[in-house]
Design an enzyme around this catalytic site. Structure first.
Site, PDB file in Angstrom:
ATOM      1  N   SER A  77       0.740  -1.217   0.049  1.00  0.00           N
ATOM      2  CA  SER A  77       0.001  -0.149  -0.111  1.00  0.00           C
ATOM      3  C   SER A  77       0.843   1.213  -0.048  1.00  0.00           C
ATOM      4  CB  SER A  77      -0.860   0.049   1.511  1.00  0.00           C
ATOM      5  OG  SER A  77      -1.429   1.359   1.474  1.00  0.00           O
ATOM      6  N   TYR A  98      -1.153  -0.898   9.956  1.00  0.00           N
ATOM      7  CA  TYR A  98      -1.406  -1.316   8.432  1.00  0.00           C
ATOM      8  C   TYR A  98       0.003  -0.959   7.869  1.00  0.00           C
ATOM      9  CZ  TYR A  98      -3.707  -1.258   3.911  1.00  0.00           C
ATOM     10  OH  TYR A  98      -4.038  -1.408   2.881  1.00  0.00           O
ATOM     11  N   LYS A 136       2.394  -3.299   5.893  1.00  0.00           N
ATOM     12  CA  LYS A 136       2.515  -3.101   4.436  1.00  0.00           C
ATOM     13  C   LYS A 136       4.031  -2.780   3.791  1.00  0.00           C
ATOM     14  CE  LYS A 136      -1.541  -3.977   3.016  1.00  0.00           C
ATOM     15  NZ  LYS A 136      -2.089  -5.221   2.319  1.00  0.00           N
TER      16      LYS A 136
HETATM   17  P1  NDP Z   1     -11.489  -6.084   0.708  1.00  0.00           P
HETATM   18  O1  NDP Z   1     -11.898  -5.772   1.914  1.00  0.00           O
HETATM   19  O2  NDP Z   1     -12.494  -5.784  -0.383  1.00  0.00           O
HETATM   20  O3  NDP Z   1     -10.999  -7.487   0.433  1.00  0.00           O
HETATM   21  C1  NDP Z   1      -9.941  -8.071   0.989  1.00  0.00           C
HETATM   22  C2  NDP Z   1     -10.217  -9.330   1.010  1.00  0.00           C
HETATM   23  O4  NDP Z   1      -9.400 -10.154   2.053  1.00  0.00           O
HETATM   24  C3  NDP Z   1     -11.580 -10.068   1.612  1.00  0.00           C
HETATM   25  O5  NDP Z   1     -12.256 -10.859   0.597  1.00  0.00           O
HETATM   26  C4  NDP Z   1     -11.529 -10.539   3.035  1.00  0.00           C
HETATM   27  O6  NDP Z   1     -12.466 -11.443   3.126  1.00  0.00           O
HETATM   28  C5  NDP Z   1     -10.048 -11.083   2.747  1.00  0.00           C
HETATM   29  N1  NDP Z   1      -9.374 -11.538   3.891  1.00  0.00           N
HETATM   30  C6  NDP Z   1      -9.604 -10.897   5.115  1.00  0.00           C
HETATM   31  N2  NDP Z   1      -8.761 -11.621   5.791  1.00  0.00           N
HETATM   32  C7  NDP Z   1      -8.719 -12.998   5.481  1.00  0.00           C
HETATM   33  C8  NDP Z   1      -8.129 -14.036   6.028  1.00  0.00           C
HETATM   34  N3  NDP Z   1      -7.625 -14.226   7.139  1.00  0.00           N
HETATM   35  N4  NDP Z   1      -7.697 -15.030   5.028  1.00  0.00           N
HETATM   36  C9  NDP Z   1      -8.344 -14.915   3.922  1.00  0.00           C
HETATM   37  N5  NDP Z   1      -9.087 -14.091   3.275  1.00  0.00           N
HETATM   38  C10 NDP Z   1      -9.109 -12.938   4.168  1.00  0.00           C
HETATM   39  O7  NDP Z   1     -10.221  -4.850   0.504  1.00  0.00           O
HETATM   40  P2  NDP Z   1      -9.618  -4.493  -0.995  1.00  0.00           P
HETATM   41  O8  NDP Z   1     -10.002  -5.455  -2.246  1.00  0.00           O
HETATM   42  O9  NDP Z   1      -9.567  -2.863  -1.062  1.00  0.00           O
HETATM   43  O10 NDP Z   1      -7.918  -4.866  -0.589  1.00  0.00           O
HETATM   44  C11 NDP Z   1      -7.222  -5.933  -1.281  1.00  0.00           C
HETATM   45  C12 NDP Z   1      -5.838  -5.713  -0.821  1.00  0.00           C
HETATM   46  O11 NDP Z   1      -5.325  -4.420  -1.463  1.00  0.00           O
HETATM   47  C13 NDP Z   1      -5.638  -5.734   0.748  1.00  0.00           C
HETATM   48  O12 NDP Z   1      -4.473  -6.284   0.896  1.00  0.00           O
HETATM   49  C14 NDP Z   1      -5.330  -3.949   1.015  1.00  0.00           C
HETATM   50  O13 NDP Z   1      -4.696  -3.737   2.219  1.00  0.00           O
HETATM   51  C15 NDP Z   1      -4.791  -3.814  -0.238  1.00  0.00           C
HETATM   52  N6  NDP Z   1      -4.911  -2.344  -0.323  1.00  0.00           N
HETATM   53  C16 NDP Z   1      -6.174  -1.773  -0.876  1.00  0.00           C
HETATM   54  C17 NDP Z   1      -6.342  -0.452  -0.968  1.00  0.00           C
HETATM   55  C18 NDP Z   1      -7.681   0.041  -1.076  1.00  0.00           C
HETATM   56  O14 NDP Z   1      -7.627   1.569  -1.195  1.00  0.00           O
HETATM   57  N7  NDP Z   1      -8.648  -0.498  -1.221  1.00  0.00           N
HETATM   58  C19 NDP Z   1      -5.044   0.514  -0.998  1.00  0.00           C
HETATM   59  C20 NDP Z   1      -3.952   0.060  -1.036  1.00  0.00           C
HETATM   60  C21 NDP Z   1      -3.911  -1.504  -0.634  1.00  0.00           C
HETATM   61  P3  NDP Z   1     -13.702 -10.855   4.067  1.00  0.00           P
HETATM   62  O15 NDP Z   1     -14.462 -10.145   3.359  1.00  0.00           O
HETATM   63  O16 NDP Z   1     -14.783 -12.268   4.179  1.00  0.00           O
HETATM   64  O17 NDP Z   1     -13.036 -10.372   5.293  1.00  0.00           O
END
Ligand code: NDP
Length: 246
Positions: A140, A153, A157
């Site tokens: 991130s 976080y 990251k």
């Molecule tokens: P979301 O919350 O939409 O997606 C994250 C996913 O990870 C969800 O499906 C969640 O499942 C899953 N997850 C969480 N914990 C676990 C676990 N223990 N085992 C398996 N799966 C798990 O977030 P984003 O799509 O926005 O984020 C995706 C990635 O991008 C993350 O790593 C985030 O930190 C990174 N990111 C996002 C940014 C943004 O602006 N959106 C910016 C920078 C980085 P569930 O929904 O069931 O909890």
């Protein structure tokens, strides 16, 4: 050449879903990971199928090393060895550091950083033996510049970036590339959960004046997973609308 098998952790989330679609468009067999008992799994599979995608789903908590071993074995026996791993699962538990409780620190570190060890450890040897592999880690912008209220976080990251560079060196002669993507603010549930007034303040700081789209991140994953990205390793690719330049 047979199709590559790609595993996307957190593959049913906002960015994860876009990554699954982009990798399918890159002719990969795509396996989306989700937490055990994820209530929307069947709905996600049905929806993406209606859009023309034939995704596989695999349950597994990425904070649990043994569960990740089981998950990878299940993919290997049912579908094939993992050629492309996208470590995408992540969460936030924001709080000012002085108010942050240990459980908020632990949850973010285990889900965002330990998970990268937990899953990668089970697929890397196979990639090296086959002489081809791609590991793509979702960091991130806040892992690079730090962020008020996100000590946990930002630390997780940033840790991913060190991991990426170390493993990239270990794997460089094995045909396995390891890279990180550092997105800025992308319009997924993770960001839409931020209070609207705070979100507006964030958008005002982005030179492009908008949030990013999941597809814009996914397209970069697709590139990193491709044959032609074979000379790029240990890189951190910034994609943030100009929010942070260095
Ligand atoms: P979301 O919350 O939409 O997606 C994250 C996913 O990870 C969800 O499906 C969640 O499942 C899953 N997850 C969480 N914990 C676990 C676990 N223990 N085992 C398996 N799966 C798990 O977030 P984003 O799509 O926005 O984020 C995706 C990635 O991008 C993350 O790593 C985030 O930190 C990174 N990111 C996002 C940014 C943004 O602006 N959106 C910016 C920078 C980085 P569930 O929904 O069931 O909890």
């Amino acid at each position: 050449m047979s199709k590559r098998v790609a595993l996307v952790t957190g593959g049913m989330g906002g960015i994860g879903t876009a990554i699954c679609k982009a990798l399918a468009e890159e002719s990969c067999i795509v396996v989306a990971n989700c937490l055990p008992g994820f209530p929307q799994k069947e709905e996600w599979l049905a929806r993406t199928k209606s859009e023309g995608f034939a995704f596989h789903a695999v349950e597994g908590d990425v904070t649990d090393y043994d569960a990740c071993a089981k998950m990878v074995r299940e993919i290997e026996s049912g579908i094939g060895p993992v050629d492309i791993l996208v470590n995408n699962a992540g969460i936030t538990r924001d709080n000012m550091f002085r108010k942050m409780v240990k459980s908020e620190w632990d949850a973010v570190l285990t889900t965002n950083l330990d998970s990268v060890f937990n899953v990668t450890h089970h697929v890397l040897s196979g990639m090296a033996e086959r002489g081809w592999g791609r590991v793509i880690n979702m960091s991130s912008v806040n892992g690079i510049k730090g962020q008020f209220g996100q000590a946990n976080y930002s630390a997780a990251k940033a840790g991913i970036l060190g991991f990426t560079k170390a493993i990239a060196q270990e794997m460089a002669k094995k045909g396995v590339t390891v890279n990180a993507i550092a997105p800025g603010y992308i319009g997924t549930d993770l960001v839409m959960a931020i209070k609207p007034e705070v979100r507006e303040q964030i958008v005002a700081t982005i030179p492009m004046g908008r949030l990013g789209r999941p597809e814009e991140i996914a397209h970069l994953v697709r590139y990193l997973a491709s044959e032609l990205a074979g000379f790029m390793t240990g890189a951190t690719l910034n994609i943030n609308g100009g929010l942070h330049m260095y």
